[in-house]
Design a protein around this motif. Structure first.
Motif, PDB file in Angstrom:
ATOM      1  N   SER A   1       2.627  25.758  35.033  1.00 49.75           N
ATOM      2  CA  SER A   1       2.382  25.364  36.020  1.00 49.75           C
ATOM      3  C   SER A   1       2.600  23.871  36.137  1.00 49.75           C
ATOM      4  N   PRO A   2       2.879  22.939  37.120  1.00 52.20           N
ATOM      5  CA  PRO A   2       2.849  21.598  37.129  1.00 52.20           C
ATOM      6  C   PRO A   2       1.705  21.083  36.758  1.00 52.20           C
ATOM      7  N   GLY A   3       0.309  21.691  37.297  1.00 49.76           N
ATOM      8  CA  GLY A   3      -0.845  21.339  36.945  1.00 49.76           C
ATOM      9  C   GLY A   3      -1.140  21.493  35.500  1.00 49.76           C
ATOM     10  N   TYR A   4      -0.642  22.524  34.725  1.00 53.31           N
ATOM     11  CA  TYR A   4      -0.954  22.849  33.255  1.00 53.31           C
ATOM     12  C   TYR A   4      -0.104  21.644  32.786  1.00 53.31           C
ATOM     13  N   ALA A   5       1.260  21.487  32.885  1.00 53.70           N
ATOM     14  CA  ALA A   5       1.938  20.322  32.300  1.00 53.70           C
ATOM     15  C   ALA A   5       1.141  18.989  32.293  1.00 53.70           C
ATOM     16  N   LYS A   6       0.566  18.559  33.420  1.00 50.52           N
ATOM     17  CA  LYS A   6      -0.004  17.325  33.611  1.00 50.52           C
ATOM     18  C   LYS A   6      -1.290  17.390  32.720  1.00 50.52           C
ATOM     19  N   ALA A   7      -1.928  18.494  32.593  1.00 49.59           N
ATOM     20  CA  ALA A   7      -3.100  18.474  31.911  1.00 49.59           C
ATOM     21  C   ALA A   7      -2.936  18.426  30.525  1.00 49.59           C
ATOM     22  N   HIS A   8      -1.647  18.628  30.043  1.00 49.82           N
ATOM     23  CA  HIS A   8      -1.421  18.914  28.426  1.00 49.82           C
ATOM     24  C   HIS A   8      -0.267  17.982  28.299  1.00 49.82           C
ATOM     25  N   PRO A   9      -0.526  16.566  28.382  1.00 49.02           N
ATOM     26  CA  PRO A   9       0.828  15.742  28.172  1.00 49.02           C
ATOM     27  C   PRO A   9       1.382  15.708  26.533  1.00 49.02           C
ATOM     28  N   GLU A  10       0.453  16.183  25.815  1.00 46.34           N
ATOM     29  CA  GLU A  10       0.720  16.191  24.477  1.00 46.34           C
ATOM     30  C   GLU A  10       1.964  17.407  24.339  1.00 46.34           C
ATOM     31  N   LEU A  11       2.205  18.217  25.216  1.00 48.34           N
ATOM     32  CA  LEU A  11       3.086  19.521  25.252  1.00 48.34           C
ATOM     33  C   LEU A  11       4.571  18.898  25.404  1.00 48.34           C
ATOM     34  N   GLN A  12       5.088  18.446  24.341  1.00 53.49           N
ATOM     35  CA  GLN A  12       6.554  17.845  24.126  1.00 53.49           C
ATOM     36  C   GLN A  12       7.636  18.598  23.390  1.00 53.49           C
ATOM     37  N   ALA A  13       7.306  19.242  22.161  1.00 52.38           N
ATOM     38  CA  ALA A  13       8.300  19.931  21.432  1.00 52.38           C
ATOM     39  C   ALA A  13       7.700  21.256  21.367  1.00 52.38           C
ATOM     40  N   PRO A  14       8.843  22.155  20.809  1.00 47.97           N
ATOM     41  CA  PRO A  14       8.429  23.509  20.535  1.00 47.97           C
ATOM     42  C   PRO A  14       7.263  23.885  19.570  1.00 47.97           C
ATOM     43  N   GLY A  15       7.167  23.102  18.535  1.00 42.58           N
ATOM     44  CA  GLY A  15       6.131  23.309  17.884  1.00 42.58           C
ATOM     45  C   GLY A  15       4.604  22.884  18.373  1.00 42.58           C
ATOM     46  N   ASP A  16       4.628  22.288  19.529  1.00 43.76           N
ATOM     47  CA  ASP A  16       3.562  22.084  20.294  1.00 43.76           C
ATOM     48  C   ASP A  16       2.867  23.284  20.974  1.00 43.76           C
ATOM     49  N   MET A  17       3.720  24.420  21.071  1.00 43.56           N
ATOM     50  CA  MET A  17       3.128  25.485  21.545  1.00 43.56           C
ATOM     51  C   MET A  17       2.282  26.424  20.792  1.00 43.56           C
ATOM     52  N   LEU A  18       2.129  25.847  19.411  1.00 40.59           N
ATOM     53  CA  LEU A  18       0.990  26.487  18.879  1.00 40.59           C
ATOM     54  C   LEU A  18      -0.265  26.215  19.256  1.00 40.59           C
ATOM     55  N   ASP A  19      -0.553  25.112  19.884  1.00 40.87           N
ATOM     56  CA  ASP A  19      -1.947  24.757  20.135  1.00 40.87           C
ATOM     57  C   ASP A  19      -2.038  24.864  21.559  1.00 40.87           C
ATOM     58  N   GLN A  20      -1.189  25.829  22.184  1.00 39.89           N
ATOM     59  CA  GLN A  20      -1.341  26.021  23.752  1.00 39.89           C
ATOM     60  C   GLN A  20      -1.909  27.707  23.874  1.00 39.89           C
ATOM     61  N   THR A  21      -2.241  27.689  25.257  1.00 41.38           N
ATOM     62  CA  THR A  21      -2.450  29.196  25.362  1.00 41.38           C
ATOM     63  C   THR A  21      -1.183  30.013  25.901  1.00 41.38           C
ATOM     64  N   LEU A  22      -0.902  30.771  25.211  1.00 41.39           N
ATOM     65  CA  LEU A  22       0.334  31.650  25.513  1.00 41.39           C
ATOM     66  C   LEU A  22       0.148  32.947  26.205  1.00 41.39           C
ATOM     67  N   LEU A  23       1.006  33.017  27.094  1.00 39.81           N
ATOM     68  CA  LEU A  23       0.793  34.292  27.939  1.00 39.81           C
ATOM     69  C   LEU A  23       2.042  35.250  27.613  1.00 39.81           C
ATOM     70  N   HIS A  24       1.661  36.584  26.891  1.00 42.76           N
ATOM     71  CA  HIS A  24       2.525  37.390  26.142  1.00 42.76           C
ATOM     72  C   HIS A  24       2.708  38.630  27.293  1.00 42.76           C
ATOM     73  N   LEU A  25       3.811  39.178  27.300  1.00 40.04           N
ATOM     74  CA  LEU A  25       4.300  40.302  27.908  1.00 40.04           C
ATOM     75  C   LEU A  25       4.292  41.624  26.969  1.00 40.04           C
ATOM     76  N   ASP A  26       3.411  42.544  27.201  1.00 44.10           N
ATOM     77  CA  ASP A  26       3.313  43.463  26.159  1.00 44.10           C
ATOM     78  C   ASP A  26       4.020  44.878  27.019  1.00 44.10           C
ATOM     79  N   GLY A  27       4.401  45.775  26.217  1.00 45.63           N
ATOM     80  CA  GLY A  27       5.127  46.738  26.742  1.00 45.63           C
ATOM     81  C   GLY A  27       6.408  46.562  27.371  1.00 45.63           C
ATOM     82  N   GLY A  28       7.240  45.746  27.173  1.00 50.16           N
ATOM     83  CA  GLY A  28       8.607  45.418  27.831  1.00 50.16           C
ATOM     84  C   GLY A  28       9.435  46.308  27.385  1.00 50.16           C
ATOM     85  N   GLY A  29       9.472  46.764  26.218  1.00 52.26           N
ATOM     86  CA  GLY A  29      10.361  47.913  25.733  1.00 52.26           C
ATOM     87  C   GLY A  29      11.835  47.582  25.925  1.00 52.26           C
TER      88      GLY A  29
END
Length: 303
Positions: free
Chosen positions: A171-199
């Motif tokens: 969300s725009p709000g999440y991005a604004k609250a996490h300005p440190e999120l700039q590169a792929p490696g920064d994802m390791l310190d974020q809450t990631l939403l996972h899809l289970d059971g996609g098959g």
């Protein structure tokens, strides 16, 4: 003078039921008559013909040779009438087709466009089967299916709709609250939403694959949120619960509307894609070919 000097058709109908079920009681239940009414009709038919049609045994009946001949003739006649009635009904009823697709594809991509299909083909009754389970077109689970893969399905005629392109969304709000999120490696310190059971509906792209494609090693530092429905994953992203993976055919429009943003513009593309498929037999149906043509036109430029 009648052209066809036949017994009452109701008697022939009752006779067919008794001969097919080999039971007066079973035929009575099927025809919603009493057993005595069935017996009277059969007796009247035998009197009209001047011969016995059944051999009455203890708790059982059999057809006589004459009864067997009549049963074959009545069955042929009723089958032909039933076939004619079905054809007449089909000629006036709207052609109906069932299209199967994943819940996400149905909700986010197909439903917003169905009004245009109805405008082009008001004569077609379209049913959408939204399911994340595999669909077997050979078993007539559906007439048409949106399939994910490389296009190599045996016994299925397919057309490629678009490829698979995946990138992070939040969300725009999440991005604004996490300005440190700039590169792929920064994802390791974020809450990631996972899809289970996609098959087979969603293939093998998940956060582990996306991070590996970006050259990121290591493990996420926070607990993620796992959901078994992609609409729920996107709802979580819109609500600011974390970062999700977005499939371009769904989330490109959400980026344009401002519902979501792409915090790290590093998409990956796979060799797989999304296809429209139907059995060769169903492709002979004008309603099926009309849907194929329409959806291919809708997908122009979606890649």
């Amino acid at each position: 003078m009648r052209k066809y000097p036949l017994p009452a058709l109701s008697q022939l109908h009752t006779f067919e039921g008794v001969a097919r079920r080999m039971s007066f009681t079973a035929a009575a239940d099927e025809l919603c008559l009493t057993q005595s009414a069935v017996s009277r009709q059969i007796r009247s038919l035998e009197e009209h013909l001047g011969r016995s049609l059944f051999l009455r045994r203890h708790r059982a009946i059999d057809l006589t040779p004459d009864g067997g001949r009549l049963f074959e003739a009545v069955t042929r006649g009723l089958d032909e009438i039933a076939g004619c009635v079905d054809a007449l009904r089909a000629s006036v009823e709207a052609p109906q087709i069932t299209v199967a697709a994943s819940v996400a594809f149905s909700y986010y991509w197909l439903m917003p466009r169905l009004e245009r299909f109805a405008e082009h083909h008001p004569e077609i009754d379209l049913r959408v089967l939204a399911t994340d389970q595999a669909v077997d077109l050979s078993l007539r689970d559906a007439d048409i299916a949106v399939l994910y893969g490389d296009g190599g399905w045996q016994g299925v005629e397919t057309r490629r709709l678009f490829g698979e392109r995946v990138y992070p969304v939040c969300s725009p709000g999440y991005a604004k609250a996490h300005p440190e999120l700039q590169a792929p490696g920064d994802m390791l310190d974020q809450t990631l939403l996972h899809l289970d059971g996609g098959g087979t509906i969603w293939g093998a792209v998940d956060w582990r694959v996306w991070l590996a494609k970006q050259g990121v090693t290591g493990q996420p530092q926070r607990r993620g949120i796992r959901l078994n429905s992609y609409p729920m994953v996107l709802q979580g992203a819109e609500a600011g619960r974390g970062v999700a993976l977005g499939w371009s055919y769904i989330t490109d429009a959400m980026l344009e509307s401002g519902q979501l943003v792409c915090p790290v513009d590093r998409p990956i593309e796979t060799r797989n894609g999304y296809y429209i498929g139907a059995s060769p037999k169903r492709m002979a149906d004008p309603a099926v070919t009309a849907f194929f043509q329409w959806i291919m036109e809708e997908c122009g430029g979606v890649e």
